[in-house]
Design a protein around this motif. Sequence first.
Motif, PDB file in Angstrom:
ATOM      1  N   GLU A  35       0.837  -1.205   0.000  1.00 59.57           N
ATOM      2  CA  GLU A  35       0.000   0.000   0.000  1.00 59.57           C
ATOM      3  C   GLU A  35       0.869   1.250   0.000  1.00 59.57           C
ATOM      4  O   GLU A  35       0.634   2.217   0.726  1.00 59.57           O
ATOM      5  CB  GLU A  35      -0.953   0.002   1.193  1.00 59.57           C
ATOM      6  CG  GLU A  35      -1.960  -1.144   1.170  1.00 59.57           C
ATOM      7  CD  GLU A  35      -3.011  -1.033   2.256  1.00 59.57           C
ATOM      8  OE1 GLU A  35      -2.956  -0.069   3.048  1.00 59.57           O
ATOM      9  OE2 GLU A  35      -3.884  -1.908   2.317  1.00 59.57           O
ATOM     10  N   GLN A  82      -0.253   4.995  -0.167  1.00 68.88           N
ATOM     11  CA  GLN A  82      -0.821   5.672   1.001  1.00 68.88           C
ATOM     12  C   GLN A  82       0.251   6.404   1.812  1.00 68.88           C
ATOM     13  O   GLN A  82      -0.059   7.090   2.774  1.00 68.88           O
ATOM     14  CB  GLN A  82      -1.541   4.661   1.896  1.00 68.88           C
ATOM     15  CG  GLN A  82      -2.751   4.012   1.256  1.00 68.88           C
ATOM     16  CD  GLN A  82      -3.491   3.101   2.222  1.00 68.88           C
ATOM     17  OE1 GLN A  82      -3.217   3.084   3.413  1.00 68.88           O
ATOM     18  NE2 GLN A  82      -4.436   2.326   1.708  1.00 68.88           N
ATOM     19  N   ASP A 106      -2.339   3.797  -6.749  1.00 69.85           N
ATOM     20  CA  ASP A 106      -2.816   5.111  -6.321  1.00 69.85           C
ATOM     21  C   ASP A 106      -4.290   5.299  -6.611  1.00 69.85           C
ATOM     22  O   ASP A 106      -4.879   6.314  -6.268  1.00 69.85           O
ATOM     23  CB  ASP A 106      -2.011   6.233  -6.987  1.00 69.85           C
ATOM     24  CG  ASP A 106      -2.195   6.252  -8.492  1.00 69.85           C
ATOM     25  OD1 ASP A 106      -2.502   5.195  -9.059  1.00 69.85           O
ATOM     26  OD2 ASP A 106      -2.017   7.324  -9.095  1.00 69.85           O
ATOM     27  N   ALA A 159      -7.877   6.482   5.933  1.00 68.55           N
ATOM     28  CA  ALA A 159      -6.829   5.817   6.687  1.00 68.55           C
ATOM     29  C   ALA A 159      -7.321   5.352   8.054  1.00 68.55           C
ATOM     30  O   ALA A 159      -6.687   4.543   8.717  1.00 68.55           O
ATOM     31  CB  ALA A 159      -5.639   6.761   6.870  1.00 68.55           C
TER      32      ALA A 159
END
Length: 768
Positions: free
Chosen positions: A548, A551, A577, A684
């Motif tokens: 990931e 992020q 992305d 998040a």
Amino acid sequence: MTHTFFTLQQNVYKADHEPITVEDVDENSVSSLALQRIINSAPGASVGVAAAYRPDCSLSSLAFATLTRVLVIHFFAANKQNPQQQQQQKKKKKAQEPQPPVSRGRILIQDRILCNIGIKLYGYRIDRIALALFRDFSLRINGAVDILSVSTSDRRSLQAIMNALGGEVLLQKDHVKTLFAHREGEGAAKDVALQAWAAHRAATLDDMALRFAAIHRIDTDTMLEMHLSALAKISRDAEILESLKPTKVVNNVKADFSAKKGDVNLECTRFSTRIMRSKTQVIHIETLNGDKRSTITGRAGRINGKQAHINVQGVANPSGKVLSVTTFGKEDLTAAESNREDVVLKALQGTITLTDHPFFCSIWAPSLSILWPPLNASTASFVYYPNSQLNDSQYSAVVRIISQANSDRVLLIQGPPGTGKTTVIAASVNSMINSGPMERTVWLVAQSNVAVKNIAEKLDKVGFRNFKLLVSRDFHYDWHEHLYERLEHCFIRSDLFGGGTVSISRLLLNQHTNEPTRVILCTLSMLSNPRIEEFTRQVPVQTVIFDEASQIEVGDYLPLLQRFQHSLQKMVFIGDDKQHRMPLVIGSFISRHVYSHKLLTVHDITSKNACRFLDVKRGQEQKSGKSWINQQEISVIIHLARIYNTQGKQYRILTPYDGQRSTIEHQLELAKLPWEDKCFNDLADTPAGNEEDHIIVSLVRTQGVGFLKNSRRTNVMLTRCKKSMIICTNRDFVTKGKAASTLVGQLALTMGPDSWLDGRDIVNGIVR
């Protein structure tokens, strides 16, 4: 404009009472005479400097100070340049990071003071000033001293400022705290002038002058533009992210509390809004005892899982029920954030040279010649994944990941969800450990604890168990223990760190083979933990695979590159992305509008009913602090949640705004509906990336576009559902108004008028 001030200045240092002359000018009005007055009034050619910043973190004004005079220069914003600057900007060739034009006034400031070798500049956080001068105005600086570098305390603390200004014996502590308490961009010109004056005053103290002389100076006028540009971008991105941190957080706690000996003991109920220990934040607890309301003020002391012990002021043993708990002030910098700031400062001071680091150059200065460090072993790995088959693209990715070629030292693997990125990681680790050199080590890193856990479960599922998982006690204890039940064989919690070489060696042993592991999983922030040293000594950070990776803000890699430069051999970035995991009708739209038709969607659900819009006709956006709410949308969403809950559906609610999220949560709780981990505004913040069978979206806005301008974040919000999505908004706003040109507006156009529901449809139960 020239004026004098007395009020606060005479109390910063206990013995100072002289008035100071302050001159305010804009960058085009500054004259050689004004600058010369500063130089002439500077004993020992020392000048204090301070800066103020705009909300976007660009530099707005700069103050130069001596004991008796301050010159405050105000700069034009980038979008408010004078005609001469605009013409210069048009003439500049287009580039990825074009530098702003340098006006006559700016050149004068640089030549007479900033780069005058006869001037010594002293300032608070002068590293940020130096980088802002370059990024915003193409200005360099010479011989600058960061006065905070004399302190061994946290550079952001009040104690560090007190130490830099001469110590508590000389200073009025409360007034120093007031002067430096302003967040950048919020202080008046007077505060900037006084900050610069205080920096100069400290430099005139005999014992401080000796300490400042030992500090490495910042000379950006001798740095490569490529190097300086990278540092300026890293610094600015960090400042912007910090500026976005809330200054006020409503903490979710249970109503019952206990109090003993000046402490109030609270139990938090939500991890993302939990009370955290802080040196600077203040906590307000509003209580109700009978019909009497009162507010208790304190600071967080000991935190033990969900239990928070608040040191309160002025109340011996409060009682009653908690109505609300609010934390005021921004949270302290994390260890990773502090490390990044420290690396940038040292690079500016010349104590480290980042352009000597091949991995730094490969990311920020790829045009420079890169000399890669030698590998520890020459034995090549081969693809070894006996548990499952790899398709052609997965196989190719694994070959590149396990490769020891210099061309593969920094590798990017990109793939949408469902293409098997986690499988590629598992196969790569299997291959490197089972077929490569015995001394090769692998660190698997991600931004979130949940992402790291998912990798661990994948490795465990395919039968690879020779790894260790490092987890923060703050995340695990009392909050997420249930997530790690099947991973007990590899689990190491942070409160076990620091037990010495023998203790760590035992922790790293595989329970089944009794061999030390060569694979460790953790978050990126964990690699900034000062107590992780023993782990990295026994399992060197050689090959690092980032899951990931999209992020992670690119500057967040800087502490790792600096701390592990002597062992690091390879970096692999895996991620996407853009996100893509949804029914066919949504997937096809996203493929067309985001992926340029390059992404094929395969999903069992093909009905257009998987994506619906709900017209909330009377809904209106309302400002709520620094956020937004829409009361009518909230009412509709509570009704939808009640229907979904009755039907036993798995659902989540997404909204771009924290004000809407907290209000929805409160209303769900009042309606006796599940409310914890149901509503999110920060991607998040959400477990498993917000994925759920059914997604309810509350757009909130009806007049301004706001969040919807960000197509990347909007794309993520629209791609969370596995089975269905309902978007609550105002139909005219999305189809005819300002939002019509956004990604949501294009989705509404694609879905057509038949996709719209209204209140009657909800009442009649037409929700599938």
